[in-house]
Design an enzyme around this catalytic site. Structure first.
Site, PDB file in Angstrom:
ATOM      1  N   CYS A  68      -9.721 -13.933   0.708  1.00 12.99           N
ATOM      2  CA  CYS A  68      -9.891 -12.919  -0.340  1.00 12.99           C
ATOM      3  C   CYS A  68      -8.558 -12.199  -0.528  1.00 12.99           C
ATOM      4  CB  CYS A  68     -10.951 -11.901   0.070  1.00 12.99           C
ATOM      5  SG  CYS A  68     -12.539 -12.637   0.509  1.00 12.99           S
ATOM      6  N   CYS A  69      -8.178 -11.938  -1.768  1.00 18.31           N
ATOM      7  CA  CYS A  69      -6.910 -11.263  -2.013  1.00 18.31           C
ATOM      8  C   CYS A  69      -6.968  -9.846  -1.455  1.00 18.31           C
ATOM      9  CB  CYS A  69      -6.581 -11.265  -3.489  1.00 18.31           C
ATOM     10  SG  CYS A  69      -7.795 -10.406  -4.513  1.00 18.31           S
ATOM     11  N   LYS A 122       0.849  -1.192   0.000  1.00 23.32           N
ATOM     12  CA  LYS A 122       0.000   0.000   0.000  1.00 23.32           C
ATOM     13  C   LYS A 122       0.885   1.243   0.000  1.00 23.32           C
ATOM     14  CE  LYS A 122      -3.965  -2.369   1.826  1.00 23.32           C
ATOM     15  NZ  LYS A 122      -5.272  -2.294   2.437  1.00 23.32           N
ATOM     16  N   GLY A 179      -9.952   2.155   0.038  1.00 23.95           N
ATOM     17  CA  GLY A 179     -10.443   0.924   0.664  1.00 23.95           C
ATOM     18  C   GLY A 179     -11.864   0.590   0.271  1.00 23.95           C
ATOM     19  N   ARG A 237     -12.531 -12.503   9.716  1.00 21.77           N
ATOM     20  CA  ARG A 237     -13.818 -11.849   9.478  1.00 21.77           C
ATOM     21  C   ARG A 237     -14.589 -12.469   8.303  1.00 21.77           C
ATOM     22  NH1 ARG A 237     -14.489  -6.688   6.983  1.00 21.77           N
ATOM     23  NH2 ARG A 237     -12.260  -6.262   7.035  1.00 21.77           N
ATOM     24  N   CYS A 280      -8.985  -7.579 -14.602  1.00 23.06           N
ATOM     25  CA  CYS A 280      -7.843  -8.268 -13.965  1.00 23.06           C
ATOM     26  C   CYS A 280      -6.877  -8.856 -14.989  1.00 23.06           C
ATOM     27  CB  CYS A 280      -8.335  -9.381 -13.049  1.00 23.06           C
ATOM     28  SG  CYS A 280      -9.450  -8.793 -11.766  1.00 23.06           S
TER      29      CYS A 280
END
Lengths: 380, 380
Positions: A199-200, A17, A116, A188, A81
């Site tokens: 999840c990526c 990030k 996000g 979660r 993608c």
């Protein structure tokens, strides 16, 4: 009349990030690394194809302007993608046909610019606007696959455990922390049965490649990685029943790629496949015929898809651990395959790797009819 | 080994403001029109290249999904205002090299989705973020050109008057209303000396083309329009003085195109050039050597660039009258050239037209170093 095509340069920045970097800041170090890796004078580059989904107007020009690599034809390509694997496909085609001898491929994305949350998908897509975002789609795939074939929650979680273990060995991976089945299952909930660690992650990144004709490749490297197949396809609309447990677009693309490469799944030493969600990797084992239908869970559990197994799937850590800055993924998969086939993959080296595969698939909500899929097969 | 390439099908929807239509709604009628125009079975189309700047993810797949033209390789391309002329360039290259025999090109944009105002340009671009939006840039070009060469306000306004007059004759044009020099000069000031009627309107639109190899073209039409040159280039960074009165990227692209086509500016009967602002058309007269440096104002005033003149520039009405839905423009320019060369342009027919040119250039703030430019030359 076609010529052979090789990769002679590969570079990428560690995924992560980086909200403070511009898109060009993010990408030019990957381009320089690829140029240096090929030992090539930038003036030899005849064209550039830049894959990005959200990079914005003229991404490739902004990136290459930063290092003065301008004046050449630069084209930005978007296929969700598959953006930079599509760019790679066109680079390979343009070299194979004799149009160019040296082409630069860039893949780049900066997802932190969205701050996000779920990515902004197309509201015009009827199914998306009714809630069929990617995690929901893959959760449905997982539910159906579990129902059909008895896949367990633990087997599903094992995909993340394996890829995190691989990613730990990759200095360029975004997630460099091992995890356990218990941790994955306790993370979660996102869309049942998928939990957060299945999840990526969202992130930023860039990768670049130098693609050459056989004629000029020896001028740059003695160990070019040959491209045996480069296939791009789109989804087909299927009226009526849609089998969520098998990705028609990838199966069709794989069949084309095997034919073009003149090899089959048994020959593949390592495969970077599009594991955006845990269930995805499992259905791709089957789409590529690494194992039979319904047996992906057992194939994984028995260690066939990790180091020492039949085919090492996602030695880089895959999308789940290396990360998935959308437009950068296809090019980064190719970078991993090149490093593996050259024997430069360090701690995560697949012993004696000779044949590699990369697979990036994008778009394609439930019917896959809006999807794109690009598959490459490489040999040393 | 290369083959000749032709356009055998051309279609477009009238440009305008259609906020109620989705991107796919907007584009599929253009695609169907191109397919019908070629008299081609859609199953003969081997690949599709879709140019759009703001269409969003998987535009081409969403459009072609609407008419069931899926399963083939579909690639979305973005090069700002050159998006679909870039797509056309790659379609031509892929056919010329023998990769495909039949390729579909789409150009599409829906600007009304932004609700009006200045287009969202890249904030990461230093000059843009400091106010150098497109009208400001072209206003500076105009100021400098007036200073250097004595161009008058009236001459500048005449570009809009001419192109509105041409657009009146084009059923597909967004602006079908004549105007006068007085009206142009009295319209709302945008960036001095440019007034509202000297800036292209925002709108929505789509256009499509069927591109074929010489081998198969006769199967579809007896009057294919041959493509003599297809050139794509990017801007070059120029440290120091930047001459705002001449577009380096277009000059360089034009030189390449003349060489590839084996003809010069005197041979051109009509040219669709990128008149996003009145001053732009004038500097392109000079970049294409339709007239000498500094003489564009007089060239226009003497009627050399309208019907009956030396070269009819923007018979369609150009961006100023036909409209400029960014990604649709390059393909729509090609549609106009095809119709003119076939003698199908109705009231705006350029008598005896044999050679046409299209020119779309995008991005490229002050230094043009982030720009793209694609030029095509056609013959009947």
């Amino acid at each position: 009349m076609t010529t052979g095509v090789s990769v002679v340069g590969a570079g990428m920045v560690p995924f992560g990030k980086f909200p403070e970097r511009s898109l060009a800041d993010l990408a030019w170090p990957a381009v320089k690394q690829a140029l240096n890796d090929a030992g090539i004078d930038p003036r030899r580059v005849q064209a550039a194809f830049c894959g990005t989904a959200f990079g914005g107007m003229m991404s490739g020009q902004r990136i290459l302007g930063r290092i003065g690599l301008t004046g050449i034809p630069i084209t930005n390509m978007e296929n969700a993608c598959s953006a930079s694997s599509t760019a790679l496909h066109h680079a390979v085609s343009s070299v194979r046909s004799g149009q160019y001898d040296v082409v630069l491929v860039i893949g780049v994305e900066k997802l932190t610019k969205f701050g996000g949350g779920t990515l902004p998908l197309e509201e015009e897509d009827w199914e998306v606007s009714n809630g069929m975002v990617m995690p929901a789609l893959y959760a449905m795939r997982a539910q159906r696959y579990m129902h059909e074939f008895g896949l367990t929650d633990r087997q599903l979680a094992l995909v993340s455990v394996k890829n995190r273990r691989h990613g730990l060995l990759n200095p360029d991976a975004q997630m460099r922390k091992e995890t356990t089945v218990e941790e994955v299952l306790a993370s979660r909930p996102i869309a049942e049965p998928l939990t957060l660690l299945q999840c990526c992650p969202a992130g930023d990144g860039a990768a670049a490649l130098i693609i050459c004709s056989d004629k000029v490749a020896p001028q740059f490297r003695t160990d070019p990685v040959r491209i045996l197949a480069s296939d791009l396809t789109s989804g087909k609309y299927t009226p009526g029943f849609r089998d969520l447990t098998t990705p028609e677009i990838t199966r069709r693309g794989a069949a084309e790629a095997w034919e073009h490469a003149g090899i089959g799944p048994d020959a593949v030493d390592l495969a970077e496949v599009h594991d955006a969600f845990s269930i995805a990797e499992l259905i791709y084992y089957e789409a590529f015929d690494f194992c039979a239908r319904g047996e992906a869970g057992a194939f994984l559990e028995q260690g066939h898809s990790t180091f020492g197994g039949k085919v090492v799937v996602n030695p880089s850590g895959g999308l789940l651990a290396k990360g998935h800055p959308i437009g950068a993924t296809g090019a980064a998969q190719a970078v991993e395959v090149v490093r593996q086939l050259r024997g430069e993959a360090g701690e995560r080296q697949v012993e004696g790797a000779r044949i590699g595969l990369s697979h990036a698939t994008g778009g394609g909500i439930a019917g896959f009819d809006h999807g794109a899929c690009s598959i490459h097969i490489y040999a040393r």
